[in-house]
Design an enzyme around this catalytic site. Structure first.
Site, PDB file in Angstrom:
ATOM      1  N   ASP A 131       0.931  -1.048  -0.283  1.00 52.87           N
ATOM      2  CA  ASP A 131      -0.008   0.424   0.206  1.00 52.87           C
ATOM      3  C   ASP A 131       1.180   1.416  -0.081  1.00 52.87           C
ATOM      4  OD1 ASP A 131      -2.293  -1.411   0.190  1.00 52.87           O
ATOM      5  OD2 ASP A 131      -3.359  -0.891   2.479  1.00 52.87           O
ATOM      6  N   ASP A 190       4.093  -9.331   9.283  1.00 51.59           N
ATOM      7  CA  ASP A 190       4.501  -7.833   9.055  1.00 51.59           C
ATOM      8  C   ASP A 190       5.568  -7.686   7.920  1.00 51.59           C
ATOM      9  OD1 ASP A 190       1.889  -6.979   9.822  1.00 51.59           O
ATOM     10  OD2 ASP A 190       2.535  -6.559  11.972  1.00 51.59           O
ATOM     11  N   ASP A 192       8.215  -6.222   9.083  1.00 53.29           N
ATOM     12  CA  ASP A 192       9.487  -6.641  10.006  1.00 53.29           C
ATOM     13  C   ASP A 192       9.719  -8.288  10.533  1.00 53.29           C
ATOM     14  OD1 ASP A 192       7.692  -5.653  11.364  1.00 53.29           O
ATOM     15  OD2 ASP A 192       8.751  -5.290  13.205  1.00 53.29           O
ATOM     16  N   ASP A 284      -6.862  -7.755  14.251  1.00 53.33           N
ATOM     17  CA  ASP A 284      -6.743  -9.274  14.771  1.00 53.33           C
ATOM     18  C   ASP A 284      -7.439  -9.632  15.797  1.00 53.33           C
ATOM     19  OD1 ASP A 284      -5.659  -7.109  16.276  1.00 53.33           O
ATOM     20  OD2 ASP A 284      -3.419  -7.533  15.398  1.00 53.33           O
TER      21      ASP A 284
END
Length: 537
Positions: A131, A190, A192, A284
């Site tokens: 995004d 994610d 990282d 989540d």
């Protein structure tokens, strides 16, 4: 003579103002302040006892689980399951989703780790959901994906023209792609996060063995925990979350909050729960609660850790904590009625989700930490007519802190041994009290659905940038604007606590000034921006 004439009224006015304030305080203290403060103390005592009981209960459960060796994931014979899977060659099609937004420093790490996962290449799809608004960065991410495609990995690079729904919107759109229809499971990381190569081999077998299982969650392992004191303290808090809260939820209720990453979902469970929703900033947790109400069970695998990065700047950490505190409170407001009238789960589980999971851990814990230890106790120092019971003010929080500390081992990537972080306990208490200011405010915003309730700020990741800057030995420190470092709320709290400490030192009969001085110092240190690393805008 003329000067003396003009100075006299000024002194008189100053005396009159001081006298008026003192006179007003003396007249409202007994009839107004004392009753209000007494009520506030009783409320805080009640919340403290609720938090204490919850902490003791979780400590008892985790001790029994460890002593008896009855962690839920150990009931599965993982090695036998992997052998059966290899022997039958019936590998399910697995989707890997990596949502990202302008992740300049870490996108190569997550894509590389996902593409290196040990799983048959024809049964694995890596979906990069980008995004990013930076067109140059988009081109770099796409180039990285193309590099892995040339190596034989099935990578799908997906972009959107908008950021509707933020992370939840990206994940939802990703699952609607035609090539996903045959996938049975989806692992989410994610930008990282860097899973080890055997991650799928240590999670998928659980889902294949138990068709009632909807989610397998791994714990987190932090690559930059030793970067500064703030990251060390974050590690202590998150270790407690994983080692105790997630383990207890998995062992006792087959339910816990999905951490948003480092987990594998059964796609059928996601669809059964209604898919991803963007109504709060904790999509989540929202999905996990809805899936649990549909009867799906979860398992937490405590010995499987995925490397990732902690926010090392106070600005990034503050925004993250706002999202993590505001979102659950807002979700609690939206889902309480739905949980109460759900017919597929037991009354015991409903009570656990509403009372323990949401109310005590997500709201009471923040409120009692801030209002009791940073407002009520300091104010009671100024009002000697109010009796503050020391067992509640000192021994109860001390017990809670010790229970937290004994369950928070510090794990370092440099060695395999585990040792306690007891030497950081005082710093951790003071830091958590400061952060409770922002968490309490965020919880109120979430409950009232006020401004910033849906504020979504992506947590800034630095990757190896900070290490590279340190190694470069730059002689000149980056010049920063004062406004980037100063935090007004923390400074106001620091001055208030310092005033109460000095008053207690001069006129008090107890020794609360010791705590108040330390806590004031913590607020001042953070208020002046001397915490975490600093990256100028």
């Amino acid at each position: 003579m003329r000067n003396l004439i003009f100075q006299k009224p000024e002194v008189s006015v100053a005396v009159d103002v001081t006298g008026s304030l003192s006179y007003g305080w003396q007249h409202i203290r007994i009839p107004v302040i004392v009753p209000l403060l007494s009520i506030a103390i009783h409320l805080c005592v009640g919340m403290s006892i609720m938090l204490f009981v919850e902490r003791v209960y979780m400590a008892i459960v985790i001790i029994c689980v460890k002593l008896l060796g009855k962690k839920r994931y150990t009931k599965y014979k993982l090695d036998d399951l992997k052998e059966d899977l290899e022997r039958n060659k019936s590998y399910p099609l697995v989707l890997i989703q990596i949502p990202m937004y302008n992740e300049k420093e870490v996108y190569k790490l997550s894509i590389g780790a996902a593409c290196a996962l040990s799983w048959p290449s024809d049964r694995l799809i890596v979906q990069v959901l980008d995004d990013s608004t930076n067109e140059v960065l988009r081109a770099l991410v796409e180039l990285e994906c193309q590099k892995w495609i040339e190596k034989g990995v099935n990578v799908k690079y997906e972009t959107r023209n908008n950021r509707n729904g933020y992370k939840a919107g990206a994940l939802r759109d990703g699952l609607q792609k035609q090539y996903v229809q045959e996938c049975e499971f989806v692992a989410i990381f994610d930008a990282d996060f860097q899973p080890d190569k055997d991650f799928l081999w240590r999670t998928i077998p659980y889902l294949l063995e138990n068709p009632e299982l909807g989610l397998v969650q791994a714990r987190w392992k932090f690559v930059n925990a030793d970067e500064c004191l703030m990251t060390r303290l974050q590690e202590m808090s998150l270790d407690y979350h994983f080692s105790v809260e997630q383990e207890v939820g998995s062992s006792m209720y087959s339910f816990f909050g999905f951490n948003g990453t480092a987990g594998v979902w059964r796609i059928q469970a996601v669809n059964d729960a209604g898919g991803w929703k963007d109504r709060t900033t904790v999509e989540d947790m929202d999905l996990a609660v809805r899936a649990s109400l549909k009867g799906w069970k979860f398992v937490f695998v405590g010995d499987l850790a995925v490397k990732n990065e902690l926010p090392s700047t106070f600005k990034a950490y503050r925004y993250q904590q706002h999202r993590w505190s505001c979102g659950p409170a807002n979700l609690f407001r939206k889902m309480t009625k739905e949980i109460i009238f759900c017919e597929r789960v037991s009354i015991w589980k409903k009570f656990h989700v509403i009372y323990a999971f949401f109310f005590v851990r997500k709201i009471v814990a923040h409120w009692v930490t801030f209002f009791f230890y940073c407002i009520i106790i300091p104010v009671s120092v100024l009002v000697p007519e109010v009796h503050l019971p020391k067992p509640i003010a000192i021994y109860l929080p001390a017990t809670i802190t010790i229970l937290n500390a004994v369950c928070t081992p510090r794990r370092s990537l440099a060695y395999l041994d585990v040792h306690r972080s007891m030497h950081l306990l005082v710093f951790w208490i003071l830091f958590e009290n400061v952060m409770s200011l922002h968490r309490s405010k965020a919880a109120v915003i979430g409950l009232l659905e006020a401004n910033r309730v849906n504020e979504w700020v992506v947590t800034e990741k630095l990757g190896n940038t900070s290490k590279q800057k340190c190694n470069a030995k730059i002689s000149k420190k980056p010049q920063s604007r004062i406004g980037e470092r100063i935090h007004v709320l923390e400074l106001i709290m620091g001055m208030f606590l310092l005033h109460c400490a000095i008053y207690n030192l001069l006129f008090g009969k107890d020794h609360f000034f010791v705590y108040l001085l330390l806590q004031a110092g913590a607020f001042f240190i953070i208020g002046f921006g001397h915490v975490g690393t600093f990256v100028p805008n």
